[in-house]
Design a protein around this motif. Structure first.
Motif, PDB file in Angstrom:
ATOM      1  N   UNK A 169      -4.112   0.612  -3.309  1.00 26.97           N
ATOM      2  CA  UNK A 169      -4.523   0.753  -1.905  1.00 26.97           C
ATOM      3  C   UNK A 169      -3.767   1.912  -1.268  1.00 26.97           C
ATOM      4  N   UNK A 170      -4.509   2.881  -0.782  1.00 29.26           N
ATOM      5  CA  UNK A 170      -3.889   4.050  -0.159  1.00 29.26           C
ATOM      6  C   UNK A 170      -4.429   4.223   1.250  1.00 29.26           C
ATOM      7  N   UNK A 171      -3.533   4.395   2.202  1.00 30.79           N
ATOM      8  CA  UNK A 171      -3.934   4.727   3.557  1.00 30.79           C
ATOM      9  C   UNK A 171      -3.492   6.156   3.816  1.00 30.79           C
ATOM     10  N   UNK A 172      -4.371   6.950   4.389  1.00 35.03           N
ATOM     11  CA  UNK A 172      -4.037   8.343   4.651  1.00 35.03           C
ATOM     12  C   UNK A 172      -3.544   8.534   6.075  1.00 35.03           C
ATOM     13  N   UNK A 173      -2.598   9.428   6.237  1.00 32.93           N
ATOM     14  CA  UNK A 173      -2.246   9.889   7.581  1.00 32.93           C
ATOM     15  C   UNK A 173      -2.589  11.365   7.609  1.00 32.93           C
ATOM     16  N   UNK A 174      -3.629  11.690   8.378  1.00 32.78           N
ATOM     17  CA  UNK A 174      -4.023  13.093   8.490  1.00 32.78           C
ATOM     18  C   UNK A 174      -3.127  13.722   9.547  1.00 32.78           C
ATOM     19  N   UNK A 175      -2.179  14.531   9.053  1.00 35.57           N
ATOM     20  CA  UNK A 175      -1.026  14.944   9.848  1.00 35.57           C
ATOM     21  C   UNK A 175      -1.237  16.326  10.450  1.00 35.57           C
ATOM     22  N   UNK A 176      -1.275  16.393  11.785  1.00 30.66           N
ATOM     23  CA  UNK A 176      -1.374  17.663  12.513  1.00 30.66           C
ATOM     24  C   UNK A 176      -2.471  18.565  11.935  1.00 30.66           C
ATOM     25  N   UNK A 177      -3.660  18.042  11.950  1.00 29.34           N
ATOM     26  CA  UNK A 177      -4.759  18.727  11.280  1.00 29.34           C
ATOM     27  C   UNK A 177      -5.952  18.813  12.225  1.00 29.34           C
ATOM     28  N   UNK A 178      -6.901  19.608  11.834  1.00 29.18           N
ATOM     29  CA  UNK A 178      -8.152  19.690  12.570  1.00 29.18           C
ATOM     30  C   UNK A 178      -9.083  18.606  12.034  1.00 29.18           C
ATOM     31  N   UNK A 235       0.816  -1.217   0.000  1.00 26.79           N
ATOM     32  CA  UNK A 235       0.000   0.000   0.000  1.00 26.79           C
ATOM     33  C   UNK A 235       0.850   1.268   0.000  1.00 26.79           C
ATOM     34  N   UNK A 236       0.173   2.344  -0.315  1.00 32.58           N
ATOM     35  CA  UNK A 236       0.788   3.659  -0.210  1.00 32.58           C
ATOM     36  C   UNK A 236       0.293   4.304   1.069  1.00 32.58           C
ATOM     37  N   UNK A 237       1.191   4.889   1.824  1.00 29.36           N
ATOM     38  CA  UNK A 237       0.773   5.670   2.985  1.00 29.36           C
ATOM     39  C   UNK A 237       1.011   7.134   2.646  1.00 29.36           C
ATOM     40  N   UNK A 238      -0.088   7.859   2.546  1.00 33.53           N
ATOM     41  CA  UNK A 238      -0.035   9.239   2.070  1.00 33.53           C
ATOM     42  C   UNK A 238      -0.263  10.190   3.245  1.00 33.53           C
ATOM     43  N   UNK A 239       0.743  11.025   3.498  1.00 32.71           N
ATOM     44  CA  UNK A 239       0.644  11.988   4.594  1.00 32.71           C
ATOM     45  C   UNK A 239       0.049  13.281   4.040  1.00 32.71           C
ATOM     46  N   UNK A 240      -1.070  13.702   4.609  1.00 32.39           N
ATOM     47  CA  UNK A 240      -1.741  14.892   4.072  1.00 32.39           C
ATOM     48  C   UNK A 240      -2.363  15.719   5.191  1.00 32.39           C
ATOM     49  N   UNK A 259      -1.294  14.962  16.743  1.00 34.38           N
ATOM     50  CA  UNK A 259      -0.092  15.459  17.418  1.00 34.38           C
ATOM     51  C   UNK A 259       1.161  15.269  16.574  1.00 34.38           C
ATOM     52  N   UNK A 260       1.040  14.561  15.469  1.00 31.77           N
ATOM     53  CA  UNK A 260       2.223  14.314  14.657  1.00 31.77           C
ATOM     54  C   UNK A 260       3.144  13.244  15.227  1.00 31.77           C
ATOM     55  N   UNK A 261       2.585  12.338  16.047  1.00 21.35           N
ATOM     56  CA  UNK A 261       3.403  11.287  16.674  1.00 21.35           C
ATOM     57  C   UNK A 261       3.904  10.308  15.624  1.00 21.35           C
ATOM     58  N   UNK A 262       2.967   9.808  14.820  1.00 20.52           N
ATOM     59  CA  UNK A 262       3.347   8.873  13.756  1.00 20.52           C
ATOM     60  C   UNK A 262       4.226   9.592  12.740  1.00 20.52           C
ATOM     61  N   UNK A 263       3.870  10.837  12.452  1.00 21.09           N
ATOM     62  CA  UNK A 263       4.669  11.630  11.521  1.00 21.09           C
ATOM     63  C   UNK A 263       6.115  11.727  11.974  1.00 21.09           C
ATOM     64  N   UNK A 264       6.330  11.933  13.252  1.00 14.32           N
ATOM     65  CA  UNK A 264       7.690  12.030  13.784  1.00 14.32           C
ATOM     66  C   UNK A 264       8.425  10.700  13.632  1.00 14.32           C
ATOM     67  N   UNK A 265       7.726   9.597  13.971  1.00  9.93           N
ATOM     68  CA  UNK A 265       8.378   8.290  13.874  1.00  9.93           C
ATOM     69  C   UNK A 265       8.674   7.909  12.423  1.00  9.93           C
ATOM     70  N   UNK A 266       7.855   8.422  11.499  1.00  6.48           N
ATOM     71  CA  UNK A 266       8.095   8.154  10.077  1.00  6.48           C
ATOM     72  C   UNK A 266       9.164   9.071   9.496  1.00  6.48           C
ATOM     73  N   UNK A 267       9.529  10.116  10.235  1.00  5.81           N
ATOM     74  CA  UNK A 267      10.480  11.080   9.700  1.00  5.81           C
ATOM     75  C   UNK A 267       9.836  12.011   8.685  1.00  5.81           C
ATOM     76  N   UNK A 268       8.562  12.337   8.916  1.00  6.70           N
ATOM     77  CA  UNK A 268       7.871  13.247   7.992  1.00  6.70           C
ATOM     78  C   UNK A 268       8.451  14.660   8.141  1.00  6.70           C
ATOM     79  N   UNK A 269       8.775  15.270   7.026  1.00 11.55           N
ATOM     80  CA  UNK A 269       9.333  16.614   7.039  1.00 11.55           C
ATOM     81  C   UNK A 269       8.250  17.646   6.725  1.00 11.55           C
ATOM     82  N   UNK A 270       7.318  17.259   5.877  1.00 13.11           N
ATOM     83  CA  UNK A 270       6.208  18.146   5.543  1.00 13.11           C
ATOM     84  C   UNK A 270       5.240  17.362   4.683  1.00 13.11           C
ATOM     85  N   UNK A 271       4.041  17.893   4.496  1.00 13.25           N
ATOM     86  CA  UNK A 271       3.082  17.191   3.661  1.00 13.25           C
ATOM     87  C   UNK A 271       3.108  17.816   2.267  1.00 13.25           C
TER      88      UNK A 271
END
Lengths: 195, 146
Positions: free
Chosen positions: A108-117, A80-85, A140-152
């Motif tokens: 198959x795409x799974x979304x990560x809604x990153x630090x959003x309302x 799958x694709x994990x898409x941070x948005x 809170x960006x917890x998963x984003x931090x563990x994934x090393x997300x820099x920005x969406x």
């Protein structure tokens, strides 16, 4: 002064070509830098992910739409694709149509809604369509931090075992999908990550 | 005056633009925090440390460093923690290993090369050993120089 022509200069003419060595070395360096800078795929922001070839980090979050708990094991079993948005990210809006199209094609795409309302995010999916199988709420960006997300937006290519095979920074589009990314996605179905 | 100017120019590159402040239990922790945000690089920016960047990701990472320090993690543990997620890119002080060896050795090699070249130029430019010239040549040399 008699016969100045006969006097040899201290540095013999045989070695005068060596004077050009620094200049030649300089032009060679210019060539190396230019070839990298002018290559089509070059972007200084395209850092390879530190997680390539590693397993997806563990997480325990909730699903944006159902409010049910979701964790790493819910994502395993299929490539799958994990898409941070996020709704605050303009480029995410640009790629959204293409994500919808990919979903229709069966990707198959799974979304990560990153630090959003969350309510903004739900509204966004209602308005623009929902290409995601699941949407992980990462306020809170917890998963984003563990994934090393820099920005969406960022998109991770994950195989059935949960190994991260590739990370794409920036939008997904018809051009880059057909260019390289589709092949990477198709490679996910084999056991190991295929380069 | 010149020294002052040099100092200003040197230090102005290090100006800090941090907006949020964290309070620590001890001054040692505060010092550790300041060291870490100066030494670690913002992964989104091309060439800014965490203390100098206002990118959202830099703010997040500063908070993470604060959190980890409050959890009594050592500086090395925190650096490893960030490198595991963002790669060696976040370090301004890269370790010496197989991948970075060339980076460490090339300047040293160039320094030695430069020294060698300067030495050769210096020695080639002077004729200390006049015995290389025959008597005839010495006479001609004296004529030319006089």
């Amino acid at each position: 002064m008699q016969n100045p022509d006969k006097i040899e200069s201290p540095s013999s003419p045989k070695r005068s070509w060596m004077l050009y060595l620094p200049l030649i070395a300089f032009f060679m360096l210019c060539g190396v830098f230019a070839s990298v800078l002018l290559s089509k795929d070059y972007s200084p922001e395209n850092l390879p992910s530190a997680l390539l070839g590693k397993s997806l980090p563990e997480f325990h979050l909730t699903d944006l739409l159902t409010e049910k708990p979701i964790s790493k094991k819910d994502l395993l079993g299929q490539p799958l694709l994990i898409n941070v948005w996020a709704t605050w990210c303009p480029s995410c809006k640009v790629e959204h149509d293409f994500l919808n199209q990919l979903a229709v094609e069966g990707v198959k795409i799974v979304g990560v809604n990153y630090k959003d309302d969350p309510s903004d995010a739900i509204q966004w999916l209602n308005d623009l369509g929902n290409p995601y199988q699941r949407v992980i709420k990462d306020q809170e960006g917890v998963l984003g931090f563990d994934l090393g997300v820099v920005g969406a937006p960022e998109t991770y290519f994950v195989n059935a075992k949960g190994t991260i095979c590739y990370k794409h920074i920036g939008i997904l589009s018809k051009q880059n999908w057909e260019g390289q990314l589709q092949a990477i996605y198709q490679g996910l179905s084999s056991e190991a990550c295929v380069k | 005056m010149r020294l002052l100017l040099m100092y200003v120019l040197l230090v102005s590159g290090l100006s800090e633009a941090v907006i949020e402040t964290y309070t620590f239990k001890t001054p040692e922790k505060q010092a550790q925090y300041n060291r870490l945000i100066d030494e670690l690089r913002c992964p989104k920016c091309q060439n800014q440390n965490l203390s100098g960047s206002n990118a959202p990701i830099a703010q997040d990472l500063r908070f993470q460093i604060y959190r980890l320090l409050e959890e009594e993690q050592s500086e090395q543990e925190i650096i490893d923690f960030l490198v595991a997620r963002y790669g060696e890119f976040v370090r301004y002080d890269p370790p010496v290993n197989a991948k970075t060896l060339a980076l460490w050795l090339i300047p040293l090699f160039l320094l030695l090369l430069g020294g060698f070249v300067i030495y050769r130029i210096k020695t080639a430019g002077t004729f200390k050993d006049q015995s290389l010239l025959s008597d005839d040549e010495k006479q001609r040399l004296d004529e030319m120089l006089s």
